[in-house]
Design a protein around this motif. Structure first.
Motif, PDB file in Angstrom:
ATOM      1  N   SER A 164     -17.833 -74.128  -8.881  1.00 34.35           N
ATOM      2  CA  SER A 164     -17.134 -72.304  -8.085  1.00 34.35           C
ATOM      3  C   SER A 164     -16.721 -72.008  -9.238  1.00 34.35           C
ATOM      4  N   ALA A 168     -17.685 -68.008 -10.291  1.00 34.86           N
ATOM      5  CA  ALA A 168     -16.970 -67.053  -9.926  1.00 34.86           C
ATOM      6  C   ALA A 168     -16.305 -65.971 -11.184  1.00 34.86           C
ATOM      7  N   SER A 225      -9.661 -64.195  -5.474  1.00 36.40           N
ATOM      8  CA  SER A 225     -11.559 -64.563  -5.284  1.00 36.40           C
ATOM      9  C   SER A 225     -11.768 -63.886  -4.356  1.00 36.40           C
ATOM     10  N   TYR A 247     -16.547 -58.386  -4.338  1.00 37.50           N
ATOM     11  CA  TYR A 247     -16.797 -59.493  -4.935  1.00 37.50           C
ATOM     12  C   TYR A 247     -15.622 -60.449  -4.077  1.00 37.50           C
ATOM     13  N   MET A 249     -15.824 -64.952  -2.812  1.00 36.88           N
ATOM     14  CA  MET A 249     -15.956 -66.027  -3.763  1.00 36.88           C
ATOM     15  C   MET A 249     -14.904 -67.375  -3.550  1.00 36.88           C
TER      16      MET A 249
END
Length: 324
Positions: A164, A168, A225, A247, A249
């Motif tokens: 993750s 990212a 994020s 963006y 995530m």
């Protein structure tokens, strides 16, 4: 290699139910200590959640829950250990999208099959990540990082201790059109240690690892994020808001047991963990980590895992990452 998830999980559950002996009735489980295997280091978000859940399961059953940390290699050794364990419900993998959605796109060979080697139990939680730099860093915003990366391609470094966290960073590179060098770690806390020491320039890490350092004045938070700001850092813009449009995530936690675990045992473990996720210890974790509880049936988790595997595959391919 890609594996179809939902139908195989459903058939496995039905087969296990048909073969499960009467001795596996829900009231019989658990009769001895349970081991929660965590694929990341002590102090990581997954570890903190596993310990909170373990405390609740112990309170519910009066059986000890042992948390075993087996960090490294993107969680593959831990997943392999659980996959090879007895299918009796006493060895549980408390994991994330790293082992069960991303790894098969990052590695050509894996010591486990994320679908056929496991029975899904329940989802546990979801959350976002925070972009952090050393408090003494010259970078005061996401825009500063992007500008510096564009001025000196390949000079800046970002650390990651999970898929993750890595994805990212890769998504930042992709959407901002910059070249930042990736530095891998066995877990996010180890990366944070180097960030505090000035060995790397930035990280996009889980909030339970990054936020305490931000609140302690040791790290500076530049962006969040997901598309929604963190309740813990309401003044910190999302990375999307900060200028890297599109963006988004996040990450998720879930529980799995070895394939072939009897359906009544899976059902009982699902019940125990769903209660644990709603308990006070887990609430403290979620509040502190800035994540949120999320529970499912085993079949719902199987379907979710299949969708996430496709999603992560697309992100990884778009980032231009070749399987190792």
């Amino acid at each position: 290699m890609k594996y179809p998830a939902t139908r195989r999980h459903t058939m496995a559950l039905l087969l296990a139910a048909s073969l499960a002996p009467a001795a596996w009735a829900q009231g019989k489980y658990p009769e001895k200590p349970i081991t929660f295997v965590v694929p990341f280091a002590a102090g990581s978000a997954t570890d903190q959640l596993a310990r909170a859940l373990g405390n609740s399961v112990t309170e519910q059953t009066k059986q000890t829950v042992v948390v075993e940390n087996k960090a490294g290699a993107s969680g593959m050794p831990a997943a392999q250990q659980v996959a090879r364990s007895a299918a009796d419900g006493y060895t549980v993998l408390i994991t994330t999208n790293t082992t069960h959605a991303a790894n098969e796109h990052l590695y050509k060979k894996m010591p486990y099959d994320p679908v056929k080697d496991f029975m899904p139990v329940t989802g546990l939680g979801k959350g976002g990540q925070v972009m952090v730099v050393n408090v003494n860093s010259p970078y005061k915003s996401v825009a500063d990082v992007v500008a510096a990366a564009k001025q000196s391609p390949g000079k800046l470094t970002f650390g990651s201790g999970s898929s993750s966290s890595r994805m990212a960073g890769e998504m930042l590179k992709q959407l901002a059109g910059v070249d930042i060098l990736h530095v891998p770690y066995k877990s996010n806390p180890l990366g944070i240690t180097d960030l505090l020491g000035g060995q790397i320039d930035l990280m996009i890490t889980d909030t339970s690892t990054g936020v305490p350092q931000v609140k302690a004045g040791k790290l500076r938070a530049l962006g969040y994020s997901t598309q929604k700001r963190s309740v813990q850092l309401p003044d910190v813009p999302t990375i999307d808001e900060a200028g890297v449009k599109g963006y988004d995530m996040g990450y998720w936690f879930a529980a799995y047991v070895p394939a072939g675990t009897p359906a009544p045992v899976v059902a009982r473990l699902n019940e125990l963990l769903q209660t644990a996720v709603k308990g006070p210890a887990a609430k403290t974790f979620f509040d502190t980590a800035g994540s949120e509880p999320w529970t499912t049936t085993p079949d719902e988790l199987a379907r979710f895992q299949a969708a996430e595997t496709q999603k992560w595959g697309k992100v990884i391919k778009a980032a231009g990452i070749e399987a190792e």
